[in-house]
Design a protein around this motif. Structure first.
Motif, PDB file in Angstrom:
ATOM      1  N   SER A  74     -20.725  17.576  31.297  1.00 31.42           N
ATOM      2  CA  SER A  74     -20.900  16.008  31.379  1.00 31.42           C
ATOM      3  C   SER A  74     -19.841  15.332  30.437  1.00 31.42           C
ATOM      4  CB  SER A  74     -22.200  15.485  31.048  1.00 31.42           C
ATOM      5  OG  SER A  74     -22.717  15.715  30.115  1.00 31.42           O
ATOM      6  N   ASN A  75     -19.710  14.384  30.100  1.00 29.14           N
ATOM      7  CA  ASN A  75     -18.937  13.686  28.890  1.00 29.14           C
ATOM      8  C   ASN A  75     -19.750  13.320  27.687  1.00 29.14           C
ATOM      9  OD1 ASN A  75     -20.640  11.401  29.936  1.00 29.14           O
ATOM     10  ND2 ASN A  75     -18.804  10.046  30.193  1.00 29.14           N
ATOM     11  N   ILE A  76     -20.803  14.019  27.634  1.00 30.88           N
ATOM     12  CA  ILE A  76     -21.774  13.572  26.487  1.00 30.88           C
ATOM     13  C   ILE A  76     -21.134  14.001  25.208  1.00 30.88           C
ATOM     14  CG2 ILE A  76     -23.092  15.586  26.355  1.00 30.88           C
ATOM     15  CD1 ILE A  76     -24.460  11.818  25.802  1.00 30.88           C
ATOM     16  N   ALA A  77     -20.515  14.893  25.019  1.00 32.17           N
ATOM     17  CA  ALA A  77     -19.625  15.123  23.585  1.00 32.17           C
ATOM     18  C   ALA A  77     -18.795  14.428  23.323  1.00 32.17           C
ATOM     19  CB  ALA A  77     -18.984  16.682  23.843  1.00 32.17           C
ATOM     20  N   LEU A 128     -20.535  10.828  22.303  1.00 36.77           N
ATOM     21  CA  LEU A 128     -21.357  11.230  21.283  1.00 36.77           C
ATOM     22  C   LEU A 128     -20.198  10.856  19.941  1.00 36.77           C
ATOM     23  CD1 LEU A 128     -24.020  13.738  21.737  1.00 36.77           C
ATOM     24  CD2 LEU A 128     -24.443  11.113  21.544  1.00 36.77           C
ATOM     25  N   SER A 129     -19.179  11.764  20.271  1.00 32.92           N
ATOM     26  CA  SER A 129     -18.070  11.706  18.959  1.00 32.92           C
ATOM     27  C   SER A 129     -17.421  10.156  19.083  1.00 32.92           C
ATOM     28  CB  SER A 129     -16.861  12.467  19.500  1.00 32.92           C
ATOM     29  OG  SER A 129     -16.013  12.586  18.786  1.00 32.92           O
ATOM     30  N   GLU A 130     -17.432   9.543  20.154  1.00 37.70           N
ATOM     31  CA  GLU A 130     -16.795   7.905  20.163  1.00 37.70           C
ATOM     32  C   GLU A 130     -17.719   7.005  19.302  1.00 37.70           C
ATOM     33  OE1 GLU A 130     -15.907   7.233  24.240  1.00 37.70           O
ATOM     34  OE2 GLU A 130     -13.958   8.161  24.041  1.00 37.70           O
ATOM     35  N   MET A 131     -19.123   7.656  19.330  1.00 35.64           N
ATOM     36  CA  MET A 131     -19.996   6.695  18.733  1.00 35.64           C
ATOM     37  C   MET A 131     -20.151   7.322  16.922  1.00 35.64           C
ATOM     38  SD  MET A 131     -23.161   6.834  21.357  1.00 35.64           S
ATOM     39  CE  MET A 131     -24.280   5.595  20.466  1.00 35.64           C
ATOM     40  N   ASN A 139     -32.956  23.535  22.594  1.00 38.45           N
ATOM     41  CA  ASN A 139     -32.084  24.918  23.014  1.00 38.45           C
ATOM     42  C   ASN A 139     -30.988  24.520  23.977  1.00 38.45           C
ATOM     43  OD1 ASN A 139     -31.689  27.449  23.600  1.00 38.45           O
ATOM     44  ND2 ASN A 139     -33.599  28.026  24.849  1.00 38.45           N
ATOM     45  N   MET A 140     -30.019  25.102  23.988  1.00 42.19           N
ATOM     46  CA  MET A 140     -28.828  24.791  24.639  1.00 42.19           C
ATOM     47  C   MET A 140     -28.020  26.078  24.759  1.00 42.19           C
ATOM     48  SD  MET A 140     -26.103  22.601  22.044  1.00 42.19           S
ATOM     49  CE  MET A 140     -27.336  21.411  22.241  1.00 42.19           C
ATOM     50  N   GLY A 141     -27.116  26.129  25.885  1.00 37.35           N
ATOM     51  CA  GLY A 141     -26.231  27.227  25.940  1.00 37.35           C
ATOM     52  C   GLY A 141     -24.833  27.362  25.018  1.00 37.35           C
ATOM     53  N   GLN A 142     -24.352  28.452  25.033  1.00 37.20           N
ATOM     54  CA  GLN A 142     -23.273  28.389  24.265  1.00 37.20           C
ATOM     55  C   GLN A 142     -22.156  27.556  24.280  1.00 37.20           C
ATOM     56  OE1 GLN A 142     -23.287  30.026  21.082  1.00 37.20           O
ATOM     57  NE2 GLN A 142     -21.417  29.064  20.658  1.00 37.20           N
ATOM     58  N   GLY A 143     -21.979  27.218  25.641  1.00 43.79           N
ATOM     59  CA  GLY A 143     -20.917  26.691  26.466  1.00 43.79           C
ATOM     60  C   GLY A 143     -21.007  25.309  25.702  1.00 43.79           C
ATOM     61  N   ALA A 144     -22.146  24.759  25.743  1.00 42.13           N
ATOM     62  CA  ALA A 144     -22.576  23.097  25.286  1.00 42.13           C
ATOM     63  C   ALA A 144     -22.314  23.338  23.767  1.00 42.13           C
ATOM     64  CB  ALA A 144     -23.901  22.981  25.513  1.00 42.13           C
ATOM     65  N   VAL A 145     -22.530  24.266  22.989  1.00 40.61           N
ATOM     66  CA  VAL A 145     -22.499  24.434  21.613  1.00 40.61           C
ATOM     67  C   VAL A 145     -20.933  24.184  21.216  1.00 40.61           C
ATOM     68  CG1 VAL A 145     -22.498  25.752  19.402  1.00 40.61           C
ATOM     69  CG2 VAL A 145     -24.537  25.388  21.045  1.00 40.61           C
ATOM     70  N   ASN A 146     -20.217  24.982  22.098  1.00 42.67           N
ATOM     71  CA  ASN A 146     -18.860  25.066  21.969  1.00 42.67           C
ATOM     72  C   ASN A 146     -18.102  23.683  22.129  1.00 42.67           C
ATOM     73  OD1 ASN A 146     -18.818  27.801  21.420  1.00 42.67           O
ATOM     74  ND2 ASN A 146     -17.986  28.473  23.458  1.00 42.67           N
ATOM     75  N   VAL A 147     -18.540  22.983  23.348  1.00 40.77           N
ATOM     76  CA  VAL A 147     -17.781  21.706  23.665  1.00 40.77           C
ATOM     77  C   VAL A 147     -18.387  20.543  22.525  1.00 40.77           C
ATOM     78  CG1 VAL A 147     -18.149  19.839  25.207  1.00 40.77           C
ATOM     79  CG2 VAL A 147     -18.027  22.246  26.088  1.00 40.77           C
ATOM     80  N   LEU A 148     -19.523  20.760  22.048  1.00 40.16           N
ATOM     81  CA  LEU A 148     -19.726  19.753  20.970  1.00 40.16           C
ATOM     82  C   LEU A 148     -19.051  19.990  19.540  1.00 40.16           C
ATOM     83  CD1 LEU A 148     -23.540  19.807  21.675  1.00 40.16           C
ATOM     84  CD2 LEU A 148     -22.243  17.593  21.778  1.00 40.16           C
ATOM     85  N   HIS A 149     -18.956  21.476  19.214  1.00 41.49           N
ATOM     86  CA  HIS A 149     -18.256  21.743  18.184  1.00 41.49           C
ATOM     87  C   HIS A 149     -16.555  21.143  18.225  1.00 41.49           C
ATOM     88  CE1 HIS A 149     -21.066  25.099  16.650  1.00 41.49           C
ATOM     89  NE2 HIS A 149     -21.344  23.941  16.222  1.00 41.49           N
ATOM     90  N   ALA A 150     -16.098  21.459  19.405  1.00 40.55           N
ATOM     91  CA  ALA A 150     -14.704  21.030  19.598  1.00 40.55           C
ATOM     92  C   ALA A 150     -14.623  19.535  19.464  1.00 40.55           C
ATOM     93  CB  ALA A 150     -14.316  21.341  21.066  1.00 40.55           C
ATOM     94  N   GLY A 191     -16.181  17.738  17.181  1.00 40.85           N
ATOM     95  CA  GLY A 191     -16.446  17.435  15.715  1.00 40.85           C
ATOM     96  C   GLY A 191     -18.005  17.403  15.438  1.00 40.85           C
ATOM     97  N   ILE A 192     -18.946  17.802  16.449  1.00 45.77           N
ATOM     98  CA  ILE A 192     -20.260  17.444  16.228  1.00 45.77           C
ATOM     99  C   ILE A 192     -21.038  18.996  15.722  1.00 45.77           C
ATOM    100  CG2 ILE A 192     -22.284  16.854  17.463  1.00 45.77           C
ATOM    101  CD1 ILE A 192     -20.565  15.084  19.252  1.00 45.77           C
ATOM    102  N   GLU A 193     -21.570  18.994  14.398  1.00 46.75           N
ATOM    103  CA  GLU A 193     -22.303  20.194  14.342  1.00 46.75           C
ATOM    104  C   GLU A 193     -23.647  20.135  15.061  1.00 46.75           C
ATOM    105  OE1 GLU A 193     -25.084  21.344  10.300  1.00 46.75           O
ATOM    106  OE2 GLU A 193     -23.546  19.843  10.067  1.00 46.75           O
ATOM    107  N   VAL A 194     -24.246  21.547  15.442  1.00 50.57           N
ATOM    108  CA  VAL A 194     -25.274  21.477  16.312  1.00 50.57           C
ATOM    109  C   VAL A 194     -26.477  22.243  15.607  1.00 50.57           C
ATOM    110  CG1 VAL A 194     -26.125  22.557  18.417  1.00 50.57           C
ATOM    111  CG2 VAL A 194     -23.968  21.359  18.271  1.00 50.57           C
ATOM    112  N   VAL A 195     -27.472  21.887  15.486  1.00 50.92           N
ATOM    113  CA  VAL A 195     -28.811  22.622  14.987  1.00 50.92           C
ATOM    114  C   VAL A 195     -29.593  22.601  16.025  1.00 50.92           C
ATOM    115  CG1 VAL A 195     -30.432  22.294  13.331  1.00 50.92           C
ATOM    116  CG2 VAL A 195     -28.302  21.224  12.631  1.00 50.92           C
ATOM    117  N   ARG A 196     -29.778  24.074  16.657  1.00 47.13           N
ATOM    118  CA  ARG A 196     -30.739  24.280  17.473  1.00 47.13           C
ATOM    119  C   ARG A 196     -32.006  24.736  16.940  1.00 47.13           C
ATOM    120  NH1 ARG A 196     -26.192  28.380  19.734  1.00 47.13           N
ATOM    121  NH2 ARG A 196     -26.040  28.454  17.462  1.00 47.13           N
TER     122      ARG A 196
END
Length: 120
Positions: A50-53, A56-59, A68-79, A81-86
Motif C-alpha cells: 500500500s502507500n502507507i509508508a 506516514l513519511s509525509e506526515m 507483527n509484520m513481514g520483512q517486506g513491510a519492514v524494508n519498505v518502512l525503513h526505506a 526513513g521510519i524505524e520499526v519496533v515489532r
C-alpha cells in the motif's frame, strides 16, 4: 516527533497490513509526553504494497510501533526513513508511553504466515 501505531479498537493490531486505522501520536521524547493524537484510515491492500509508508513519511512519522509484520513491510518502512519496533501489544496510548519511557525494543520477529505475497 511523530510515532504511528497500527490499531484496531484502540489497541495494537497484531497484523500491521490489515489494521483498521493508524493512531498517530505527536510526542515530546524529552518530556516523555504525548502532545497530540490523530487517526488515519488504513489504505486498501496489505501494508507493504500500500502507500502507507509514503503517507506516514509525509506526515513526518519517524517510528512505527507494531505487533507483527513481514520483512517486506519492514524494508519498505525503513526505506521511507521510519524505524520499526515489532512485538508491541496492548492499548495504543500505553504502548506509546512505554516506548517513550525506553522500555520497548524491537522483537525482531517477522510474520511468515501470509495468505498473500506481501513479503520479500
Amino acid at each position: 516527533m511523530k510515532i504511528a501505531l497500527p490499531s484496531r479498537q484502540n489497541s495494537i493490531d497484531d497484523h500491521f497490513g490489515h489494521c483498521e486505522y493508524y493512531t498517530i501520536f505527536t510526542v515530546d521524547p524529552n518530556r516523555k509526553a504525548i502532545l497530540d493524537e490523530q487517526t488515519i484510515a488504513s489504505p486498501a491492500g496489505c501494508g507493504c504494497k500500500s502507500n502507507i509508508a509514503k503517507t506516514l513519511s509525509e506526515m513526518d512519522v519517524k517510528v512505527l510501533l507494531a505487533g507483527n509484520m513481514g520483512q517486506g513491510a519492514v524494508n519498505v518502512l525503513h526505506a521511507s526513513g521510519i524505524e520499526v519496533v515489532r512485538g508491541c501489544s496492548g492499548n495504543v496510548k500505553e504502548v506509546a508511553l512505554r516506548w517513550l519511557a525506553g522500555s520497548l525494543l524491537d522483537s525482531g520477529d517477522s510474520c511468515h504466515a501470509h495468505e498473500h505475497e506481501c513479503h520479500s
